[in-house]
Design an enzyme around this catalytic site. Structure first.
Site, short mmCIF file in Angstrom:
data_model
loop_
_atom_site.label_atom_id
_atom_site.label_comp_id
_atom_site.label_asym_id
_atom_site.label_seq_id
_atom_site.Cartn_x
_atom_site.Cartn_y
_atom_site.Cartn_z
N HIS A 95 2.18 7.43 2.74
CA HIS A 95 1.20 8.83 2.35
C HIS A 95 0.30 8.75 3.87
CE1 HIS A 95 1.69 8.30 -2.46
NE2 HIS A 95 2.67 8.94 -1.77
N GLU A 97 -2.82 9.32 3.49
CA GLU A 97 -3.97 7.81 3.57
C GLU A 97 -3.67 6.91 4.39
OE1 GLU A 97 -2.81 9.31 1.18
OE2 GLU A 97 -4.43 9.83 -0.49
N CYS A 125 -3.81 9.22 -4.84
CA CYS A 125 -2.83 8.48 -6.02
C CYS A 125 -3.43 7.29 -6.00
CB CYS A 125 -1.59 8.58 -5.62
SG CYS A 125 -0.97 7.35 -4.44
N CYS A 128 -3.76 5.09 -2.81
CA CYS A 128 -4.22 4.80 -1.69
C CYS A 128 -5.39 4.93 -2.43
CB CYS A 128 -4.22 6.48 -1.04
SG CYS A 128 -2.41 6.76 -0.83
#
Length: 229
Positions: A95, A97, A125, A128
């Site tokens: 992801h 992040e 999410c 993260c």
């Protein structure tokens, strides 16, 4: 395709980019009760977010969900950035992040990012948001709210949960309309392309089979009968 627009050099500041303002962030630490999530740097954060949205749009063209993130230090300098790369890198942790925070920690030489701001185009999410708490991120600024999977207020709030051992500032909704429109357009296109692929596969499955070749005569009588017919 310019996917390196945030990596001109380490400690890139807003004045390194012609499109960005030169206002400094001026953070004093997330645990300081006097720290405001909007403290004096909204203009610079908005410009960073707009740049991230352009990057996210380019990332979406590769088939990844269009999300991009950047980590800024207390002086407003870019110390890490990332975009979704889960499919391209076959990485369940890929992801935006996660990539940005890992890069920032390596550059700063410290896993504690309490004097940093994480800016991302979609609400983090659970994975993260949990990583941001574990990394002591000072502040998180995100654009689009995720009511299904967002973990900083959209679906659940890990930052405010009693189990959170670190309190970080959270600011959601910066450039929300633009970010939401980008994501909606991307998912709509993915659905349409998915329908097209399913229809093509269905058409291939329903394609009529070719006629079988005529059977060869088993003896001479059948051969003579077929000729007389």
């Amino acid at each position: 395709m310019q996917l390196l627009i945030l990596t001109c050099r380490p400690h890139a500041t807003a004045d390194n980019h012609q499109e960005l303002a030169t206002t400094r962030i001026g953070m004093t630490g997330a645990d300081d009760p006097g720290l405001d999530a909007h403290q004096g740097d909204e203009g610079q954060l908005r410009l960073w977010m707009q740049r991230l949205l352009r990057l996210a749009e380019q990332v979406g063209e590769t088939g990844e969900i269009p999300v991009a993130a950047v980590v800024l230090d207390e002086r407003g300098r870019c110390v890490g950035w990332g975009s979704n790369r889960r499919h391209r890198h076959k990485d369940p942790l890929g992801h935006a992040e996660m990539t940005a925070m890992a890069q920032a920690a390596r550059l700063l030489g410290d896993w504690r990012l309490n004097r940093c701001t994480l800016v991302v185009t979609l609400e983090p999410c659970g994975m993260c948001a949990g990583a941001a708490i574990q990394g002591r991120v000072g502040r998180v600024v995100y654009a689009a709210v995720d009511p299904k999977r967002g973990a900083l207020g959209g679906c659940l709030d890990l930052a405010g949960h009693p189990s959170a051992h670190h309190r970080m500032q959270v600011w959601g909704g910066l450039e929300r309309e633009a970010a939401s429109a980008l994501l909606e357009h991307w998912f709509k296109r993915q659905r349409l392309e998915g329908v097209g692929r399913r229809e093509r596969r269905k058409g291939e499955q329903l394609r009529p089979l070719p006629e079988p070749p005529p059977e060869a005569p088993r003896d001479g009588k059948q051969a003579i009968r077929s000729r007389t017919d």
